[in-house]
Scaffold this motif. Structure first.
Motif, PDB file in Angstrom:
ATOM      1  N   PHE B  39       0.862 -19.233 -39.039  1.00 58.41           N
ATOM      2  CA  PHE B  39      -0.396 -18.646 -39.519  1.00 58.41           C
ATOM      3  C   PHE B  39      -1.240 -19.803 -40.055  1.00 58.41           C
ATOM      4  O   PHE B  39      -0.780 -20.946 -40.114  1.00 58.41           O
ATOM      5  N   SER B  40      -2.456 -19.473 -40.468  1.00 58.14           N
ATOM      6  CA  SER B  40      -3.327 -20.521 -41.008  1.00 58.14           C
ATOM      7  C   SER B  40      -3.291 -20.521 -42.529  1.00 58.14           C
ATOM      8  O   SER B  40      -4.033 -19.792 -43.191  1.00 58.14           O
ATOM      9  N   VAL B  41      -2.416 -21.331 -43.090  1.00 57.26           N
ATOM     10  CA  VAL B  41      -2.408 -21.441 -44.551  1.00 57.26           C
ATOM     11  C   VAL B  41      -3.720 -22.063 -45.031  1.00 57.26           C
ATOM     12  O   VAL B  41      -4.173 -21.781 -46.140  1.00 57.26           O
ATOM     13  N   ARG B  42      -4.351 -22.839 -44.188  1.00 62.68           N
ATOM     14  CA  ARG B  42      -5.604 -23.470 -44.585  1.00 62.68           C
ATOM     15  C   ARG B  42      -6.691 -22.415 -44.808  1.00 62.68           C
ATOM     16  O   ARG B  42      -7.452 -22.505 -45.787  1.00 62.68           O
ATOM     17  N   ALA B  43      -6.746 -21.417 -43.935  1.00 64.34           N
ATOM     18  CA  ALA B  43      -7.757 -20.359 -44.108  1.00 64.34           C
ATOM     19  C   ALA B  43      -7.539 -19.616 -45.427  1.00 64.34           C
ATOM     20  O   ALA B  43      -8.484 -19.293 -46.149  1.00 64.34           O
ATOM     21  N   ILE B  44      -6.276 -19.339 -45.744  1.00 72.85           N
ATOM     22  CA  ILE B  44      -5.971 -18.612 -46.983  1.00 72.85           C
ATOM     23  C   ILE B  44      -6.250 -19.494 -48.204  1.00 72.85           C
ATOM     24  O   ILE B  44      -6.839 -19.051 -49.188  1.00 72.85           O
ATOM     25  N   GLY B 154      -6.832 -14.486 -31.267  1.00 69.11           N
ATOM     26  CA  GLY B 154      -6.663 -13.184 -31.910  1.00 69.11           C
ATOM     27  C   GLY B 154      -5.298 -13.027 -32.554  1.00 69.11           C
ATOM     28  O   GLY B 154      -5.171 -12.494 -33.664  1.00 69.11           O
ATOM     29  N   VAL B 155      -4.275 -13.511 -31.858  1.00 72.04           N
ATOM     30  CA  VAL B 155      -2.914 -13.438 -32.408  1.00 72.04           C
ATOM     31  C   VAL B 155      -2.814 -14.276 -33.687  1.00 72.04           C
ATOM     32  O   VAL B 155      -2.216 -13.856 -34.685  1.00 72.04           O
ATOM     33  N   TYR B 156      -3.424 -15.451 -33.648  1.00 70.02           N
ATOM     34  CA  TYR B 156      -3.419 -16.373 -34.803  1.00 70.02           C
ATOM     35  C   TYR B 156      -4.143 -15.738 -35.994  1.00 70.02           C
ATOM     36  O   TYR B 156      -3.643 -15.734 -37.131  1.00 70.02           O
ATOM     37  N   GLY B 157      -5.290 -15.156 -35.726  1.00 70.55           N
ATOM     38  CA  GLY B 157      -6.038 -14.501 -36.802  1.00 70.55           C
ATOM     39  C   GLY B 157      -5.286 -13.307 -37.380  1.00 70.55           C
ATOM     40  O   GLY B 157      -5.270 -13.097 -38.598  1.00 70.55           O
ATOM     41  N   ALA B 158      -4.643 -12.535 -36.491  1.00 68.50           N
ATOM     42  CA  ALA B 158      -3.907 -11.357 -36.964  1.00 68.50           C
ATOM     43  C   ALA B 158      -2.700 -11.776 -37.801  1.00 68.50           C
ATOM     44  O   ALA B 158      -2.376 -11.139 -38.818  1.00 68.50           O
ATOM     45  N   ALA B 159      -2.037 -12.853 -37.388  1.00 71.75           N
ATOM     46  CA  ALA B 159      -0.889 -13.342 -38.168  1.00 71.75           C
ATOM     47  C   ALA B 159      -1.353 -13.809 -39.552  1.00 71.75           C
ATOM     48  O   ALA B 159      -0.692 -13.555 -40.564  1.00 71.75           O
ATOM     49  N   THR B 160      -2.498 -14.467 -39.574  1.00 66.16           N
ATOM     50  CA  THR B 160      -3.026 -14.943 -40.856  1.00 66.16           C
ATOM     51  C   THR B 160      -3.398 -13.767 -41.757  1.00 66.16           C
ATOM     52  O   THR B 160      -3.122 -13.782 -42.966  1.00 66.16           O
ATOM     53  N   ASP B 161      -3.995 -12.744 -41.164  1.00 63.01           N
ATOM     54  CA  ASP B 161      -4.313 -11.540 -41.949  1.00 63.01           C
ATOM     55  C   ASP B 161      -3.041 -10.890 -42.486  1.00 63.01           C
ATOM     56  O   ASP B 161      -3.004 -10.415 -43.626  1.00 63.01           O
ATOM     57  N   GLU B 162      -2.011 -10.842 -41.644  1.00 60.90           N
ATOM     58  CA  GLU B 162      -0.746 -10.227 -42.075  1.00 60.90           C
ATOM     59  C   GLU B 162      -0.139 -11.022 -43.236  1.00 60.90           C
ATOM     60  O   GLU B 162       0.332 -10.444 -44.228  1.00 60.90           O
ATOM     61  N   ALA B 163      -0.164 -12.340 -43.108  1.00 62.64           N
ATOM     62  CA  ALA B 163       0.364 -13.185 -44.186  1.00 62.64           C
ATOM     63  C   ALA B 163      -0.411 -12.945 -45.484  1.00 62.64           C
ATOM     64  O   ALA B 163       0.169 -12.807 -46.565  1.00 62.64           O
ATOM     65  N   ARG B 164      -1.724 -12.878 -45.366  1.00 67.70           N
ATOM     66  CA  ARG B 164      -2.560 -12.667 -46.549  1.00 67.70           C
ATOM     67  C   ARG B 164      -2.230 -11.328 -47.212  1.00 67.70           C
ATOM     68  O   ARG B 164      -2.110 -11.252 -48.434  1.00 67.70           O
ATOM     69  N   ARG B 165      -2.055 -10.301 -46.399  1.00 68.31           N
ATOM     70  CA  ARG B 165      -1.724  -8.980 -46.957  1.00 68.31           C
ATOM     71  C   ARG B 165      -0.384  -9.001 -47.679  1.00 68.31           C
ATOM     72  O   ARG B 165      -0.187  -8.298 -48.669  1.00 68.31           O
TER      73      ARG B 165
END
Lengths: 201, 201
Positions: B39-44, B154-165
């Motif tokens: 996931f993108s820890v940088r985005a979070i 899209g998969v990358y963004g969804a994984a990042t959203d899931e991690a954030r949640r």
């Protein structure tokens, strides 16, 4: 003192609860000695733009849960979240410094942390301050007066400068043989380094 | 998969070198399985104002030394400081995602980290990118093209959203039974939690 580890800490650091509350047991179990060195991690963090939890609610929530779990590991009572950050951070550490000079510092610090993490009372403020001082046989009025003296202020500032020169940026930090180990979870590493000069499994 | 731990990570996290490089051994030794979740820890971190080392040279210097010592503990080669932060962070993680879908992800990630921490070559860029892909039998042109597709985005963004949640804010993070354990140094805690539902010495 060849078998001593410098234990740099601030009352006010949350993870430091896990360290001060078990350090006597660790000393007894390992034969290591720890030089308790209070300093102002807050002053260093401010200059270094390194505020661990302010405006970081997700990380702060994690921190409380992490402490709760690890307190369980060590058999320590804990009620989280505890009040944070401390309103009387500097007074708590000045009292700790005076206590370490006079010989009642360690049990005082442990008692003040217990009241913080079990009873929700902030160190450096009433009712924690007087109750913890009386618990170790000290007169609160005398101690608070001495702790706010210029002399103790100078000792506190010099300790903070010394920590900064060493590269300390967080609490707790263990300094041994020129190496720094930051975090309660690095205590075993610090002990290992003193024994072996490297980390071993 | 009752015995699986979700391993949330970003290529680009420094401490994650210690995790990816030993996870297969840990799986073999413990019988645990890990679901690798890029996931993108940088985005979070950007949203949460939680940049661990930017503008914090003292803490960054400590981080490199800490990684160096712990790499020694695990028997991993390491040359620090490695280039940081990564210039092609997102590409590195999109390639990792594609590789995990297609079955060559784990050895690719380990290889790309080795080139980063041993040879000083950044993941997601040449020469690391093509060399690590060829090492696992993949055609760089095909992989890079697919990795930049909207679907992988899209998969990358969804994984990042899931991690954030879930409350993930750093890498590596181990998620097990509703608990999060952040940091390579919490891997043992995560395994213990899966086995016992609490931390035990």
């Amino acid at each position: 003192m060849p078998d001593a580890i410098d234990f740099w800490f601030s009352t006010g650091s949350t993870y430091t609860y896990l360290t001060v509350s078990r350090l006597e047991q660790v000393e007894a179990a390992t034969g290591m000695r720890f030089n308790w060195r209070p300093f102002s991690v807050r002053a260093i963090m401010r200059v270094q733009n390194n505020s661990p939890f302010a405006n970081k609610p997700v990380k702060m929530g994690y921190m409380w849960r992490d402490i709760e779990r690890r307190a369980g590991l060590y058999g320590l009572p804990v009620k989280v979240p505890a009040p944070y950050p401390l309103q009387e951070f500097d007074r708590a550490n000045r009292v700790a410094l005076l206590g370490l000079e006079e010989g009642w510092g360690k049990p005082y610090i442990v008692a003040s942390y217990r009241r913080w993490f079990v009873d929700g009372q902030e160190p450096g403020m009433e009712p924690n301050l007087s109750a913890s001082l009386r618990e170790v046989g000290q007169d609160p009025a005398r101690v608070v007066g001495q702790a706010q003296s210029d002399r103790i202020g100078g000792v506190y500032g010099a300790a903070t400068d010394e920590a900064r020169r060493l590269g300390v940026f967080g609490s707790p930090t263990f300094a041994v043989k020129g190496e720094l180990f930051w975090g309660d979870d690095r205590l075993d590493d610090a002990i290992c380094w003193l024994k072996h000069g490297r980390l071993v499994a």
